[in-house]
Design a protein around this motif. Sequence first.
Motif, PDB file in Angstrom:
ATOM      1  N   THR A   1       0.829  -1.206   0.000  1.00 27.28           N
ATOM      2  CA  THR A   1       0.000   0.000   0.000  1.00 27.28           C
ATOM      3  C   THR A   1       0.861   1.254   0.000  1.00 27.28           C
ATOM      4  OG1 THR A   1      -0.182  -0.104   2.428  1.00 27.28           O
ATOM      5  CG2 THR A   1      -1.931  -1.155   1.133  1.00 27.28           C
ATOM      6  N   GLY A   2       2.039   1.170   0.617  1.00 21.58           N
ATOM      7  CA  GLY A   2       2.939   2.316   0.606  1.00 21.58           C
ATOM      8  C   GLY A   2       3.417   2.661  -0.795  1.00 21.58           C
ATOM      9  N   ALA A   3       3.436   1.665  -1.680  1.00 20.95           N
ATOM     10  CA  ALA A   3       3.810   1.890  -3.071  1.00 20.95           C
ATOM     11  C   ALA A   3       2.602   2.244  -3.935  1.00 20.95           C
ATOM     12  CB  ALA A   3       4.499   0.654  -3.634  1.00 20.95           C
ATOM     13  N   GLY A   4       1.432   2.386  -3.312  1.00 23.08           N
ATOM     14  CA  GLY A   4       0.253   2.824  -4.033  1.00 23.08           C
ATOM     15  C   GLY A   4      -0.606   1.729  -4.618  1.00 23.08           C
ATOM     16  N   HIS A   5      -0.360   0.467  -4.232  1.00 25.05           N
ATOM     17  CA  HIS A   5      -1.115  -0.646  -4.793  1.00 25.05           C
ATOM     18  C   HIS A   5      -2.211  -1.103  -3.829  1.00 25.05           C
ATOM     19  CE1 HIS A   5       1.819  -0.868  -7.973  1.00 25.05           C
ATOM     20  NE2 HIS A   5       2.789  -0.996  -7.096  1.00 25.05           N
ATOM     21  N   ASP A   6      -3.224  -1.755  -4.401  1.00 17.35           N
ATOM     22  CA  ASP A   6      -4.324  -2.280  -3.598  1.00 17.35           C
ATOM     23  C   ASP A   6      -3.900  -3.518  -2.822  1.00 17.35           C
ATOM     24  OD1 ASP A   6      -6.387  -0.448  -4.411  1.00 17.35           O
ATOM     25  OD2 ASP A   6      -6.464  -1.487  -6.341  1.00 17.35           O
ATOM     26  N   ALA A   7      -4.505  -3.709  -1.658  1.00 15.34           N
ATOM     27  CA  ALA A   7      -4.304  -4.919  -0.865  1.00 15.34           C
ATOM     28  C   ALA A   7      -5.662  -5.410  -0.389  1.00 15.34           C
ATOM     29  CB  ALA A   7      -3.394  -4.649   0.332  1.00 15.34           C
ATOM     30  N   TYR A   8      -5.973  -6.664  -0.710  1.00 14.40           N
ATOM     31  CA  TYR A   8      -7.218  -7.304  -0.286  1.00 14.40           C
ATOM     32  C   TYR A   8      -6.855  -8.452   0.646  1.00 14.40           C
ATOM     33  CZ  TYR A   8      -9.105  -4.808  -4.310  1.00 14.40           C
ATOM     34  OH  TYR A   8      -9.460  -3.832  -5.208  1.00 14.40           O
ATOM     35  N   ILE A   9      -7.248  -8.338   1.905  1.00 12.06           N
ATOM     36  CA  ILE A   9      -6.898  -9.329   2.924  1.00 12.06           C
ATOM     37  C   ILE A   9      -8.184  -9.855   3.552  1.00 12.06           C
ATOM     38  CG2 ILE A   9      -5.489  -9.793   4.951  1.00 12.06           C
ATOM     39  CD1 ILE A   9      -3.908  -8.570   2.607  1.00 12.06           C
ATOM     40  N   THR A  10      -8.435 -11.157   3.410  1.00 13.18           N
ATOM     41  CA  THR A  10      -9.585 -11.747   4.087  1.00 13.18           C
ATOM     42  C   THR A  10      -9.097 -12.826   5.047  1.00 13.18           C
ATOM     43  OG1 THR A  10      -9.997 -13.379   2.334  1.00 13.18           O
ATOM     44  CG2 THR A  10     -11.119 -11.258   2.161  1.00 13.18           C
TER      45      THR A  10
END
Length: 370
Positions: free
Chosen positions: A330-339
């Motif tokens: 996320t620090g690099a601007g990308h999405d993160a989906y964590i379930t």
Amino acid sequence: MSGSSACRTMQDSLFDDPDLPAPAQPSAPEPQKPQKPQKTTTQRRAKVLAAPPDASQQALAGELPSTLRMGTSSWSFPGWAGMVWEGDYEPRVLSKHGLAAYARHPLLRTVSIDRSFYKPLSASQFAAYASQVPEDFRFVVKAPSLVADAMVRGEDGRGMEPNPAFLDTALAAGEFVQPALEGLGNKLGALVFQLSPLPGALLARMPEILDRLRAMLQALPALRPHAPDGVIAVEVRNPEFLTPAFVDVLREAGATYCLGLHSKMPPIADQLPLLRALWPGPLVCRWNLNRRHGAYGYEEAKTLYEPFDKLVDPDLDTRASLARVIAGTTGAGHDAYITISNEAEGSAPLTVLALAEEVRRLQHPRPNTP
């Protein structure tokens, strides 16, 4: 420093490898009687009420990256009363009516729809889910076993015979991707092909399996025109997949690897090289089962952890490693989906909370802290 060296340094830091590195807004309350306050219109209509907002969790949510969406696997658990629900509800009531209340929790910005693994869902079913959540909510959806399981299984889960529809391109598109796109629209987050464990005979034909996977992935409808945040991810349950050839398939198809935290797979540290090889890009992770229970310990974990109202087996190492990957992504601007499943540590909402606090700590380290 050269561009390639800088990129490698970012990857090493990100993945921390020691060897390499809604419902509508409530309307105004109706006039109150002196002795007994009336409920708002929304409260009277809701079948499931959300737990009252927690100020500290709202503040924590405000400090997390907007590209980070954490949530749970499904939402039908009565033991979450006080954390997610206000009051006690039967599982069937929560399953049918709980999503809107779930989505009001400040830290729960995604959820895994697991029921789609057992039977394909229609566009109208997906649309019904989408209508219950805010605009910035995103769904993680499992592909049907119809195309994701190499075996046709009996009621006990044992493979009975080969599945002729395994990795079938037309079925994957028509029975999964297209209905999800049509129903969820821009609320689609990640579509996950969780490939069930392959029998030995198919593992011996891995190049053929990878060719079939490549053909399927490359033929799927594009997500971005309708779901700008959408990503296709592949989760596996055989460590034999974790090879450069598998990485090539995902990269060529524009897909990513779903980090599957489950006892059938190696620990998180041993899976991170795949993410490093696919960097830069989004992160998709499904934390399914605490490793202490072994490859077939799901029922054992469920029995030990019910009613899922407390952390029973905190997995601090996995949590810390995952937080580092989240912060870097996320620090690099990308999405993160964590379930996260209840079977990860005992209570999925509490694991989400603990993981969120760890991500915040990494974003805002204390003075003199390495």
